[in-house]
Write a protein that holds these residues in place. Structure first.
Motif, PDB file in Angstrom:
ATOM      1  N   GLU A 175       0.834  -1.206   0.000  1.00 46.22           N
ATOM      2  CA  GLU A 175       0.000   0.000   0.000  1.00 46.22           C
ATOM      3  C   GLU A 175       0.868   1.255   0.000  1.00 46.22           C
ATOM      4  O   GLU A 175       0.596   2.210  -0.733  1.00 46.22           O
ATOM      5  N   CYS A 176       1.889   1.240   0.839  1.00 45.38           N
ATOM      6  CA  CYS A 176       2.766   2.410   0.932  1.00 45.38           C
ATOM      7  C   CYS A 176       3.525   2.611  -0.375  1.00 45.38           C
ATOM      8  O   CYS A 176       3.683   3.751  -0.847  1.00 45.38           O
ATOM      9  N   ARG A 177       3.970   1.520  -0.965  1.00 47.92           N
ATOM     10  CA  ARG A 177       4.698   1.629  -2.231  1.00 47.92           C
ATOM     11  C   ARG A 177       3.802   2.207  -3.320  1.00 47.92           C
ATOM     12  O   ARG A 177       4.251   2.994  -4.157  1.00 47.92           O
ATOM     13  N   ALA A 178       2.512   1.847  -3.312  1.00 45.99           N
ATOM     14  CA  ALA A 178       1.584   2.381  -4.311  1.00 45.99           C
ATOM     15  C   ALA A 178       1.425   3.891  -4.161  1.00 45.99           C
ATOM     16  O   ALA A 178       1.329   4.621  -5.164  1.00 45.99           O
ATOM     17  N   VAL A 179       1.396   4.372  -2.932  1.00 44.57           N
ATOM     18  CA  VAL A 179       1.327   5.824  -2.701  1.00 44.57           C
ATOM     19  C   VAL A 179       2.587   6.492  -3.232  1.00 44.57           C
ATOM     20  O   VAL A 179       2.525   7.500  -3.953  1.00 44.57           O
ATOM     21  N   TYR A 180       3.735   5.927  -2.888  1.00 49.26           N
ATOM     22  CA  TYR A 180       5.008   6.484  -3.357  1.00 49.26           C
ATOM     23  C   TYR A 180       5.047   6.537  -4.883  1.00 49.26           C
ATOM     24  O   TYR A 180       5.423   7.553  -5.475  1.00 49.26           O
ATOM     25  N   ASP A 181       4.666   5.456  -5.534  1.00 44.65           N
ATOM     26  CA  ASP A 181       4.728   5.392  -6.994  1.00 44.65           C
ATOM     27  C   ASP A 181       3.851   6.461  -7.650  1.00 44.65           C
ATOM     28  O   ASP A 181       4.210   6.998  -8.709  1.00 44.65           O
ATOM     29  N   ARG A 182       2.731   6.784  -7.034  1.00 41.77           N
ATOM     30  CA  ARG A 182       1.865   7.830  -7.592  1.00 41.77           C
ATOM     31  C   ARG A 182       2.501   9.211  -7.469  1.00 41.77           C
ATOM     32  O   ARG A 182       2.207  10.113  -8.267  1.00 41.77           O
ATOM     33  N   LEU A 183       3.374   9.381  -6.493  1.00 39.42           N
ATOM     34  CA  LEU A 183       4.004  10.681  -6.276  1.00 39.42           C
ATOM     35  C   LEU A 183       5.248  10.899  -7.133  1.00 39.42           C
ATOM     36  O   LEU A 183       5.637  12.049  -7.384  1.00 39.42           O
ATOM     37  N   VAL A 184       5.869   9.819  -7.585  1.00 35.65           N
ATOM     38  CA  VAL A 184       7.161   9.915  -8.269  1.00 35.65           C
ATOM     39  C   VAL A 184       7.144  10.872  -9.462  1.00 35.65           C
ATOM     40  O   VAL A 184       8.056  11.704  -9.609  1.00 35.65           O
ATOM     41  N   PRO A 185       6.146  10.832 -10.363  1.00 33.92           N
ATOM     42  CA  PRO A 185       6.210  11.733 -11.525  1.00 33.92           C
ATOM     43  C   PRO A 185       6.045  13.211 -11.183  1.00 33.92           C
ATOM     44  O   PRO A 185       6.376  14.068 -12.008  1.00 33.92           O
ATOM     45  N   GLY A 245       9.900  12.365  25.393  1.00 29.60           N
ATOM     46  CA  GLY A 245      10.355  11.468  24.344  1.00 29.60           C
ATOM     47  C   GLY A 245      10.464  12.163  22.995  1.00 29.60           C
ATOM     48  O   GLY A 245       9.997  13.284  22.793  1.00 29.60           O
ATOM     49  N   THR A 246      11.095  11.460  22.045  1.00 28.26           N
ATOM     50  CA  THR A 246      11.355  12.009  20.715  1.00 28.26           C
ATOM     51  C   THR A 246      10.785  11.077  19.656  1.00 28.26           C
ATOM     52  O   THR A 246      10.988   9.866  19.707  1.00 28.26           O
ATOM     53  N   VAL A 247      10.076  11.655  18.704  1.00 31.68           N
ATOM     54  CA  VAL A 247       9.604  10.928  17.536  1.00 31.68           C
ATOM     55  C   VAL A 247      10.627  11.147  16.417  1.00 31.68           C
ATOM     56  O   VAL A 247      10.961  12.295  16.094  1.00 31.68           O
ATOM     57  N   LEU A 248      11.118  10.065  15.840  1.00 36.77           N
ATOM     58  CA  LEU A 248      12.125  10.129  14.783  1.00 36.77           C
ATOM     59  C   LEU A 248      11.473   9.694  13.477  1.00 36.77           C
ATOM     60  O   LEU A 248      11.235   8.502  13.257  1.00 36.77           O
ATOM     61  N   LEU A 249      11.164  10.658  12.620  1.00 42.10           N
ATOM     62  CA  LEU A 249      10.493  10.354  11.366  1.00 42.10           C
ATOM     63  C   LEU A 249      11.464   9.692  10.396  1.00 42.10           C
ATOM     64  O   LEU A 249      12.560  10.200  10.140  1.00 42.10           O
ATOM     65  N   SER A 250      11.051   8.575   9.831  1.00 39.30           N
ATOM     66  CA  SER A 250      11.854   7.872   8.849  1.00 39.30           C
ATOM     67  C   SER A 250      11.394   8.169   7.429  1.00 39.30           C
ATOM     68  O   SER A 250      12.204   8.349   6.519  1.00 39.30           O
ATOM     69  N   ASP A 251      10.075   8.240   7.226  1.00 44.53           N
ATOM     70  CA  ASP A 251       9.544   8.329   5.870  1.00 44.53           C
ATOM     71  C   ASP A 251       8.090   8.770   5.961  1.00 44.53           C
ATOM     72  O   ASP A 251       7.350   8.301   6.845  1.00 44.53           O
ATOM     73  N   LEU A 252       7.674   9.657   5.077  1.00 46.72           N
ATOM     74  CA  LEU A 252       6.282  10.109   5.052  1.00 46.72           C
ATOM     75  C   LEU A 252       5.918  10.489   3.628  1.00 46.72           C
ATOM     76  O   LEU A 252       6.695  11.129   2.921  1.00 46.72           O
ATOM     77  N   ALA A 253       4.725  10.084   3.202  1.00 42.46           N
ATOM     78  CA  ALA A 253       4.230  10.445   1.882  1.00 42.46           C
ATOM     79  C   ALA A 253       2.718  10.536   1.936  1.00 42.46           C
ATOM     80  O   ALA A 253       2.065   9.756   2.636  1.00 42.46           O
ATOM     81  N   ALA A 254       2.152  11.467   1.192  1.00 44.41           N
ATOM     82  CA  ALA A 254       0.703  11.653   1.169  1.00 44.41           C
ATOM     83  C   ALA A 254       0.281  12.160  -0.195  1.00 44.41           C
ATOM     84  O   ALA A 254       1.030  12.871  -0.878  1.00 44.41           O
ATOM     85  N   LEU A 255      -0.952  11.811  -0.580  1.00 37.57           N
ATOM     86  CA  LEU A 255      -1.445  12.137  -1.909  1.00 37.57           C
ATOM     87  C   LEU A 255      -2.126  13.481  -2.004  1.00 37.57           C
ATOM     88  O   LEU A 255      -2.372  13.981  -3.108  1.00 37.57           O
ATOM     89  N   ASP A 256      -2.480  14.084  -0.864  1.00 34.48           N
ATOM     90  CA  ASP A 256      -3.176  15.375  -0.906  1.00 34.48           C
ATOM     91  C   ASP A 256      -2.919  16.134   0.394  1.00 34.48           C
ATOM     92  O   ASP A 256      -2.438  15.559   1.377  1.00 34.48           O
ATOM     93  N   PRO A 257      -3.231  17.439   0.422  1.00 36.90           N
ATOM     94  CA  PRO A 257      -2.924  18.238   1.611  1.00 36.90           C
ATOM     95  C   PRO A 257      -3.590  17.747   2.888  1.00 36.90           C
ATOM     96  O   PRO A 257      -2.971  17.788   3.967  1.00 36.90           O
ATOM     97  N   ALA A 258      -4.823  17.278   2.820  1.00 37.45           N
ATOM     98  CA  ALA A 258      -5.512  16.834   4.030  1.00 37.45           C
ATOM     99  C   ALA A 258      -4.844  15.595   4.614  1.00 37.45           C
ATOM    100  O   ALA A 258      -4.656  15.483   5.835  1.00 37.45           O
ATOM    101  N   ALA A 259      -4.486  14.636   3.750  1.00 37.70           N
ATOM    102  CA  ALA A 259      -3.804  13.433   4.235  1.00 37.70           C
ATOM    103  C   ALA A 259      -2.449  13.783   4.823  1.00 37.70           C
ATOM    104  O   ALA A 259      -2.036  13.240   5.859  1.00 37.70           O
TER     105      ALA A 259
END
Length: 418
Positions: A175-185, A245-259
């Motif tokens: 699922e995550c890879r599908a989101v990434y692939d849509r963002l690549v272009p 505590g500390t949150v360490l972000l590794s990776d984030l991607a979203a298809l629109d501003p709300a997400a």
């Protein structure tokens, strides 16, 4: 003065599978010698492209390493252009200044040209090294340490319609890879990768956590559709005033501003934490305009993606230009002399051509400057102000700078290292 012999082409050869352990050991030693976890070592062994990797040998000793992954690089206009991802470059400390690196760079660029790939890209451990081989800094990234105890986020309409839920990273990888692939272009600098690379963001050796949790993941869904994800770790902490505590972000991607906003709001609100650390994010990412106090986010810029035009004509013809351009470049390229000389670039938002010409030059620059400006993240005008681009026809620099600018205003960004 030294009487040590130079180690060059005679000891340079393509990497054989049986030599990988020795070759990779040379690389690890050059980067400090700290052993990697077995799972990490196995992954990079599986991703190594042996027919695109070389080593330099002094007798039975491996003293130099270099490889190239097969990538597709998004360029302005959305095309995915074949690009060699230069990687795993090292020289043994005992063999510095003896021609090892130069011999590998020479062989590698000759090979990339023979493969018909117009671009080479890399991330640099030491930025001063690669300019002499024609690489220019083409994309930057943003680091930040957000004080989530004092910074609030204002979110756009529709954010509350997005549901954020925990999921096991491996179970939602597709699922995550599908989101990434849509963002690549949509963003220059993003990469299409060969099979096997889907394992890279899931790599989670305990030795790399530095006291933080195993990798965690949340997915953002709307009406049953996955519209974003975030992978992160949490490092617990307790101060005299309570949990910090500390949150360490590794990776984030979203298809629109709300997400996107829903994911950032979640990360900033995780219980028992007061800091959100983000590394190597796009310089134009929207969270910067959602936070109540950017100073308390401590943003900092760093160099990230380096680009080298292996074939000037083919590379410049593959991207589009946000305004019409008709310019003749006088290109200097001592390391790849087939690029040197005059090139006429004609293009607009629909396409471009770039051919050899004998016409008078409008701008003079080296291939390094073309690499820096190629993705639209570095201005030709700024390079001109630094004296690195010479204007030979009045007005040509301003015209070219506008054309080379970020198409659609989107800054280039490399989503992960390699």
């Amino acid at each position: 003065m030294t009487n040590e012999r130079t180690v060059t082409v005679d000891g340079l050869r393509k990497l054989a599978k049986d030599d990988w352990d020795t070759w990779y050991g040379t690389l690890i030693r050059a980067f400090g010698g700290v052993p990697e976890a077995d799972e990490e070592r196995e992954l990079w062994n599986s991703l190594t492209e042996f027919d695109r990797s070389v080593g330099v040998w002094d007798g039975d000793e491996c003293v130099g390493t270099a490889g190239a992954f097969t990538f597709g690089l998004t360029v302005p206009g959305g095309a995915s252009v074949p690009a060699a991802g230069v990687t795993m470059v090292s020289v043994a400390a005992t063999h510095r200044r003896r021609g090892v690196l130069t011999s590998m760079m020479r062989r590698q660029l000759d090979d990339i040209r023979s493969w018909g790939e117009p671009l080479a890209v890399l991330t640099a451990s030491e930025p001063a090294i690669y300019g002499r081989f024609g690489y220019g800094t083409a994309a930057f990234s943003l680091d930040a340490e957000i004080d989530t105890s004092r910074v609030t986020l204002s979110t756009p309409e529709g954010t509350d319609d997005v549901r954020v839920r925990y999921a096991a990273p491996a179970e939602v990888a597709e699922e995550c890879r599908a989101v990434y692939d849509r963002l690549v272009p949509g963003r220059p600098g993003m990469l299409r990768t060969p099979p096997g690379w889907e394992r890279v963001p899931l790599l989670d050796p305990e030795s790399d956590r530095d006291g933080a949790s195993p990798l965690q993941c949340v997915v953002a869904r709307r009406d049953g559709e996955t519209v974003g994800y975030a992978r992160f770790r949490v490092k617990p902490g307790w101060g005299t005033a309570g949990p910090d505590g500390t949150v360490l972000l590794s990776d984030l991607a979203a298809l629109d501003p709300a997400a996107d906003a829903a994911l950032w709001r979640f990360l900033a609100g995780i219980d028992l934490t007061s800091t959100l650390v983000v590394r190597r994010r796009p310089v134009d990412e929207a969270w910067q305009y959602l936070v109540s106090d950017i100073r308390r986010c401590r943003p900092s810029l760093r160099d990230w993606l380096y680009v080298r035009l292996v074939d000037v004509g083919a590379a410049l013809a593959q991207r589009t230009y946000q305004a019409p351009v008709d310019v003749v470049f006088e290109v200097e390229d001592a390391f790849c002399p087939w690029n040197a000389g005059r090139w006429r670039l004609t293009g607009d938002t629909k396409g471009a051509s770039c051919e050899r010409t004998t016409d008078a030059a409008d701008l003079a620059l080296s291939v390094r400057e073309l690499g820096a400006a190629y993705l639209g993240g570095v201005s030709l005008a700024a390079l001109g102000a630094a004296g690195r681009v010479r204007e030979l026809r009045g007005g040509a620099l301003a015209e070219a700078a506008v054309g080379f600018g970020a198409v659609g205003g989107v800054a280039p960004w490399l989503p992960f290292g390699f």
